[in-house]
Scaffold this motif. Structure first.
Motif, mmCIF file in Angstrom:
data_model
loop_
_atom_site.group_PDB
_atom_site.id
_atom_site.type_symbol
_atom_site.label_atom_id
_atom_site.label_comp_id
_atom_site.label_asym_id
_atom_site.label_seq_id
_atom_site.Cartn_x
_atom_site.Cartn_y
_atom_site.Cartn_z
ATOM 1 N N LEU A 151 -56.036 -27.890 -64.979
ATOM 2 C CA LEU A 151 -56.000 -27.603 -63.549
ATOM 3 C C LEU A 151 -57.377 -27.174 -63.047
ATOM 4 N N ASP A 152 -58.059 -26.323 -63.821
ATOM 5 C CA ASP A 152 -59.401 -25.876 -63.441
ATOM 6 C C ASP A 152 -60.365 -27.062 -63.362
ATOM 7 N N LYS A 153 -60.260 -27.944 -64.344
ATOM 8 C CA LYS A 153 -61.122 -29.138 -64.350
ATOM 9 C C LYS A 153 -60.808 -30.046 -63.156
ATOM 10 N N GLN A 154 -59.525 -30.186 -62.859
ATOM 11 C CA GLN A 154 -59.118 -31.023 -61.732
ATOM 12 C C GLN A 154 -59.648 -30.450 -60.409
ATOM 13 N N ASN A 155 -59.538 -29.136 -60.266
ATOM 14 C CA ASN A 155 -60.038 -28.495 -59.043
ATOM 15 C C ASN A 155 -61.549 -28.656 -58.911
ATOM 16 N N LYS A 156 -62.243 -28.505 -60.054
ATOM 17 C CA LYS A 156 -63.703 -28.659 -60.037
ATOM 18 C C LYS A 156 -64.086 -30.091 -59.683
ATOM 19 N N ASP A 157 -63.373 -31.058 -60.296
ATOM 20 C CA ASP A 157 -63.673 -32.460 -59.994
ATOM 21 C C ASP A 157 -63.400 -32.785 -58.528
ATOM 22 N N ASN A 158 -62.299 -32.240 -58.015
ATOM 23 C CA ASN A 158 -61.974 -32.482 -56.603
ATOM 24 C C ASN A 158 -63.048 -31.889 -55.695
ATOM 25 N N LYS A 159 -63.520 -30.687 -56.064
ATOM 26 C CA LYS A 159 -64.563 -30.039 -55.266
ATOM 27 C C LYS A 159 -65.855 -30.852 -55.322
ATOM 28 N N ASP A 160 -66.205 -31.316 -56.559
ATOM 29 C CA ASP A 160 -67.424 -32.120 -56.698
ATOM 30 C C ASP A 160 -67.313 -33.416 -55.910
ATOM 31 N N ASP A 163 -67.699 -32.601 -52.321
ATOM 32 C CA ASP A 163 -69.108 -32.322 -52.008
ATOM 33 C C ASP A 163 -69.923 -33.604 -51.982
ATOM 34 N N ASN A 164 -69.658 -34.475 -52.983
ATOM 35 C CA ASN A 164 -70.391 -35.746 -53.037
ATOM 36 C C ASN A 164 -70.065 -36.621 -51.828
ATOM 37 N N LYS A 165 -68.778 -36.585 -51.442
ATOM 38 C CA LYS A 165 -68.372 -37.379 -50.284
ATOM 39 C C LYS A 165 -69.044 -36.849 -49.024
ATOM 40 N N LYS A 167 -71.819 -35.189 -48.957
ATOM 41 C CA LYS A 167 -73.242 -35.504 -49.070
ATOM 42 C C LYS A 167 -73.496 -36.956 -48.699
ATOM 43 N N ASP A 168 -72.621 -37.843 -49.221
ATOM 44 C CA ASP A 168 -72.783 -39.260 -48.894
ATOM 45 C C ASP A 168 -72.639 -39.489 -47.394
ATOM 46 N N ASN A 169 -71.653 -38.801 -46.797
ATOM 47 C CA ASN A 169 -71.462 -38.947 -45.352
ATOM 48 C C ASN A 169 -72.676 -38.428 -44.592
ATOM 49 N N LYS A 170 -73.236 -37.284 -45.090
ATOM 50 C CA LYS A 170 -74.413 -36.708 -44.435
ATOM 51 C C LYS A 170 -75.614 -37.642 -44.590
ATOM 52 N N ASP A 171 -75.791 -38.172 -45.835
ATOM 53 C CA ASP A 171 -76.912 -39.092 -46.062
ATOM 54 C C ASP A 171 -76.775 -40.341 -45.189
ATOM 55 N N LYS A 172 -75.540 -40.837 -45.097
ATOM 56 C CA LYS A 172 -75.297 -42.031 -44.277
ATOM 57 C C LYS A 172 -75.584 -41.729 -42.810
ATOM 58 N N LYS A 173 -75.143 -40.537 -42.371
ATOM 59 C CA LYS A 173 -75.382 -40.148 -40.979
ATOM 60 C C LYS A 173 -76.876 -39.996 -40.710
#
Length: 278
Positions: A151-160, A163-165, A167-173
Motif C-alpha cells: 500500500l505504501d509503495k502504491q501510494n508513493k507511485d501514485n504520488k510520483d 507529480d510527473n503528470k 510536471k508534464d502538464n506544466k512543461d507542456k503549458k
C-alpha cells in the motif's frame, strides 16, 4: 362473553398452527441448505469449483444467513480466480458468523481477495479486522505487513505519477506559452520588417520623385534640350564656285557701305569695333 372467548381461542389456534407450520418450513429449509452445503463440499474436494459454487448458492437460497454456505461459496469462487465475486461472500460470512474464529477466517480470506485485485487499502482493513477477532494468527499478521508495504509503495507511485503528470502538464503549458510568445515575436518582427520595407519603398519613391522634380525645377528645358540634342541637324547645301564668288562680292560691297557710314559718324562718337558674325 362466551362467544368472544370462543373466537379468541380459535384465533390462537390458527396462529399457533401457522407458527408451527412456519417453523417446520424453516427447519426443512435449513436441512435442505445443510444438504446442499455437504453436496458442495464433496464437489469442492473433487476440485469441481463451478459445480460447488452452484450448490452453495442453492443452500443460500434456502437460508440466506447461512454463514458456512457464504464462506464456502467465497472459497469456491476464489479457487476459480473470481476474486471480485468472492469478496462480498466473505463479507457476508463475516457479518453472519456467530463466533470470532469464523469471523477471523472470513476477514482473512477477504483480505486475500483484496490482495489479488491489488486493492491494498481494503486488504489492510480486512487483515486488521481478522486480527481483532484472532490476535494470535501469525499468518494474518504477516499478510498485514505485506499488504501495508504494498500500500505504501502504491501510494508513493501514485504520488510520483501525479507529480510527473503535473510536471508534464506544466512543461507542456510552458512550451505552449513559449511557442506562442515566439510566434508573436516572429509576427511582430515580420510586421516590423514589412513596415520598414514599406517605409523604405515610400522613401525611395519619394526620393525618386523628388530628384525628378528637382531636376525639372533646376532645368525645366532639360527634357527639351535633350530632345533637341537628339534632333537631327539640317545639312548645309553645297555651293558652286560661282555662288561663292558672288557671295564674297556681295559681302565686300556691304562692308564698303558700312565703312562709309562709320566714317560719316566718326566725328559724333567713338568707333565701336564691330565683330563679324560670319
Amino acid at each position: 362473553m362466551k362467544i368472544f372467548l370462543n373466537i379468541l381461542v380459535i384465533c390462537l389456534m390458527l396462529f399457533s398452527s401457522k407458527e408451527i407450520t412456519a417453523q417446520k418450513d424453516s427447519i426443512a429449509q435449513q436441512r435442505k441448505a445443510r444438504k446442499m452445503v455437504r453436496q458442495g463440499n464433496k464437489l469442492y474436494e473433487q476440485k469441481q469449483f463451478t459445480d460447488a459454487s452452484v450448490a452453495y448458492q442453492k443452500a443460500l437460497g434456502n437460508n440466506a444467513s447461512y454463514d458456512k454456505a457464504s464462506y464456502n461459496l467465497g472459497n469456491a469462487l476464489y479457487q476459480n480466480k473470481n476474486f471480485k465475486e468472492a469478496a462480498p461472500q466473505y463479507e457476508l460470512s463475516a457479518k453472519t458468523a456467530e463466533d470470532k474464529s469464523s469471523k477471523a477466517e472470513a476477514y482473512h480470506n477477504l483480505g486475500n481477495s483484496m490482495m489479488e485485485t491489488k486493492n491494498y487499502q481494503a486488504a489492510v482493513d480486512a487483515y486488521k479486522n481478522s486480527l481483532r477477532n484472532n490476535p494470535n494468527d501469525d499468518e494474518t499478521r504477516y499478510n498485514l505487513a505485506v499488504a501495508q508495504k504494498l500500500l505504501d509503495k502504491q501510494n508513493k507511485d501514485n504520488k510520483d505519477n501525479k507529480d510527473n503528470k503535473n510536471k508534464d502538464n506544466k512543461d507542456k503549458k510552458d512550451k505552449d506559452n513559449k511557442d506562442k510568445d515566439d510566434k508573436n515575436k516572429d509576427k511582430d518582427k515580420k510586421d516590423g520588417d514589412d513596415d520598414k520595407d514599406k517605409k523604405d519603398k515610400d522613401d525611395k519613391d519619394k526620393d525618386g520623385k523628388g530628384d525628378k522634380d528637382k531636376d525639372k525645377k533646376q532645368d525645366p528645358n532639360k527634357d527639351d534640350k535633350k530632345d533637341q540634342k537628339h534632333k537631327p541637324k539640317p545639312q548645309q547645301g553645297k555651293m558652286s564656285p560661282q555662288q561663292i564668288k558672288q557671295l564674297l562680292e556681295s559681302l565686300n560691297n556691304e562692308e564698303k557701305k558700312t565703312q562709309k557710314k562709320m566714317n560719316a559718324k566718326k566725328a559724333k562718337g567713338k568707333k565701336i569695333k564691330q565683330e563679324k558674325d560670319w
